[in-house]
Write an enzyme that holds these catalytic residues in place. Structure first.
Site, PDB file in Angstrom:
ATOM      1  N   GLU A 197      31.780   7.685 -42.580  1.00 54.34           N
ATOM      2  CA  GLU A 197      32.523   6.968 -43.545  1.00 54.34           C
ATOM      3  C   GLU A 197      32.326   5.534 -43.045  1.00 54.34           C
ATOM      4  O   GLU A 197      32.471   5.219 -41.795  1.00 54.34           O
ATOM      5  CB  GLU A 197      33.914   7.291 -43.382  1.00 54.34           C
ATOM      6  CG  GLU A 197      34.262   8.514 -43.918  1.00 54.34           C
ATOM      7  CD  GLU A 197      35.870   8.842 -43.906  1.00 54.34           C
ATOM      8  OE1 GLU A 197      36.756   8.174 -43.540  1.00 54.34           O
ATOM      9  OE2 GLU A 197      36.162  10.086 -44.161  1.00 54.34           O
ATOM     10  N   HIS A 238      38.623   7.968 -48.461  1.00 55.17           N
ATOM     11  CA  HIS A 238      39.697   8.217 -47.376  1.00 55.17           C
ATOM     12  C   HIS A 238      40.941   7.446 -47.849  1.00 55.17           C
ATOM     13  O   HIS A 238      41.506   6.489 -47.182  1.00 55.17           O
ATOM     14  CB  HIS A 238      39.173   7.825 -46.039  1.00 55.17           C
ATOM     15  CG  HIS A 238      39.759   8.271 -45.050  1.00 55.17           C
ATOM     16  ND1 HIS A 238      39.050   8.481 -43.934  1.00 55.17           N
ATOM     17  CD2 HIS A 238      41.127   8.604 -44.822  1.00 55.17           C
ATOM     18  CE1 HIS A 238      40.073   9.053 -42.964  1.00 55.17           C
ATOM     19  NE2 HIS A 238      41.107   8.954 -43.350  1.00 55.17           N
ATOM     20  N   ARG A 243      39.201  15.456 -41.651  1.00 58.10           N
ATOM     21  CA  ARG A 243      38.113  14.590 -41.147  1.00 58.10           C
ATOM     22  C   ARG A 243      36.725  15.235 -41.880  1.00 58.10           C
ATOM     23  O   ARG A 243      36.810  16.379 -41.707  1.00 58.10           O
ATOM     24  CB  ARG A 243      38.059  14.473 -39.625  1.00 58.10           C
ATOM     25  CG  ARG A 243      39.367  13.722 -38.996  1.00 58.10           C
ATOM     26  CD  ARG A 243      38.828  12.223 -39.134  1.00 58.10           C
ATOM     27  NE  ARG A 243      39.877  11.573 -38.612  1.00 58.10           N
ATOM     28  CZ  ARG A 243      41.126  11.034 -39.112  1.00 58.10           C
ATOM     29  NH1 ARG A 243      41.281  11.070 -40.467  1.00 58.10           N
ATOM     30  NH2 ARG A 243      41.811  10.150 -38.388  1.00 58.10           N
TER      31      ARG A 243
END
Ligand code: 8YV
Length: 320
Positions: free
Chosen positions: A268, A286, A239
């Site tokens: 994000e 991601h 993360r």
């Protein structure tokens, strides 16, 4: 469109926070009356229609906050599509005795693969080399030499499922493995370090594989980033919250570290625009678990957990 209550429709009502692929939506729609949070222009109006909602289907990142949970009086379960559960307010779920499920294991190997891909891409400068060939620059000379990856000292931050799978792969590259983990993992041929900074000081590259959330916020702090040194690299597949991003950007801008391969960021997808200007980074949107096979398996597991719950059977992967 969700049908109004009172039509004899016996399907349990669920609130979905985000869209899933058609291969999940079809069986979900067959089993449940779905309220689509991501589509609703007026979120409050949607929530007012969710008084009979018994499950939230969300991602670990979007999670479910205290206000959302409080607004759903019939809620029984929070099911996360993903292994991370950092967006879930556990105080709120625990206060109501609500179970939370996630999708571990099925995505471990894909995320570990991506960690290795980033490790190789950033040291061997694969994106730059690809652009170099496409731009026709090859004819006018070669590219600068890159850094060797195999045999490096590799620090793994968080030796859980994904960390262990990454370490196994790195052994195949002849890497010496060190790690920092909340609890030591005896019996493994890996060196345990007392602190993140000590790990970074030893390693040529640190790969961050630990869970996000309050307990790991900026655990890769300024001092640890600096400890990597001008020849050191950082890879993050966990993360964005686990790294002090300002300190990382500064270290990349000044050459205090050599480079970074990043699949995850703060905020994000609206990430810090300074990343785009950094030539010594490989950036990914991601994609750790983003293969068809794994996303199908994640979808199946999240649906199996919901089905188990509504059938009164034990949950398959309850995280809390
Ligand atoms: C996301 C992830 O869940 O599993 C996790 O924690 O970060 C990813 O697999 C996936 O991108 C769906 O949001």
């Amino acid at each position: 469109m969700t049908q109004p209550s009172g039509t004899g429709d016996m399907r349990p009502e669920i609130l979905m926070m985000n869209a899933l692929p058609q291969w999940d939506m079809e069986p979900l729609e067959a089993a449940y009356r779905i309220h689509r949070y991501w589509e609703a222009a007026d979120k409050q109006a949607l929530l007012a229609r969710c008084q009979n909602v018994r499950a939230i289907l969300t991602t670990g990142h979007i999670g479910a906050d205290a206000a959302l949970i409080a607004g759903l009086p019939a809620l029984e379960i929070v099911a996360c599509f993903g292994v991370g559960v950092d967006g879930v307010d556990f105080e709120a779920t625990r206060a109501r005795g609500l179970p939370v499920t996630n999708t571990p294991d099925v995505l471990t190997d894909d995320v570990a693969d991506l960690a290795m891909a980033l490790a190789l891409a950033v040291t061997r400068r694969l994106p730059q080399a690809d652009s170099f060939v496409r731009a026709g620059k090859w004819k006018s000379g070669g590219m600068p030499l890159a850094r060797r990856f195999f045999g490096c000292k590799l620090g793994i931050l968080g030796l859980g499922r994904i960390g262990l799978a990454t370490a196994e792969r790195a052994r195949g590259f002849g890497c010496e493995i060190g790690y920092f983990n909340r609890t030591a993992k005896p019996g493994l041929p890996y060196q345990a370090f007392e602190s993140v900074q000590a790990l970074a000081g030893w390693a040529d590259m640190v790969i961050v594989t630990l869970a996000g959330g309050a307990g790991t916020r900026a655990i890769m702090d300024r001092a640890a980033i600096q400890a990597l040194g001008p020849e050191g690299y950082l890879v993050n597949v966990s993360r964005g919250s686990t790294v002090d991003e300002d300190a990382l950007i500064e270290a990349l801008q000044t050459g205090a570290i050599a480079g970074a391969g990043l699949d995850v960021f703060l905020n994000e997808p609206d990430i810090d625009p300074r990343f785009a200007g950094l030539a010594n980074t490989v950036l990914m949107p991601h994609l750790g678990s983003a293969t068809t096979a794994t996303r199908r398996a994640m979808g199946q597991l999240v649906r199996d957990n919901l089905a188990a719950h509504f059938a009164g059977r034990p949950l398959l992967t309850q995280v809390d």
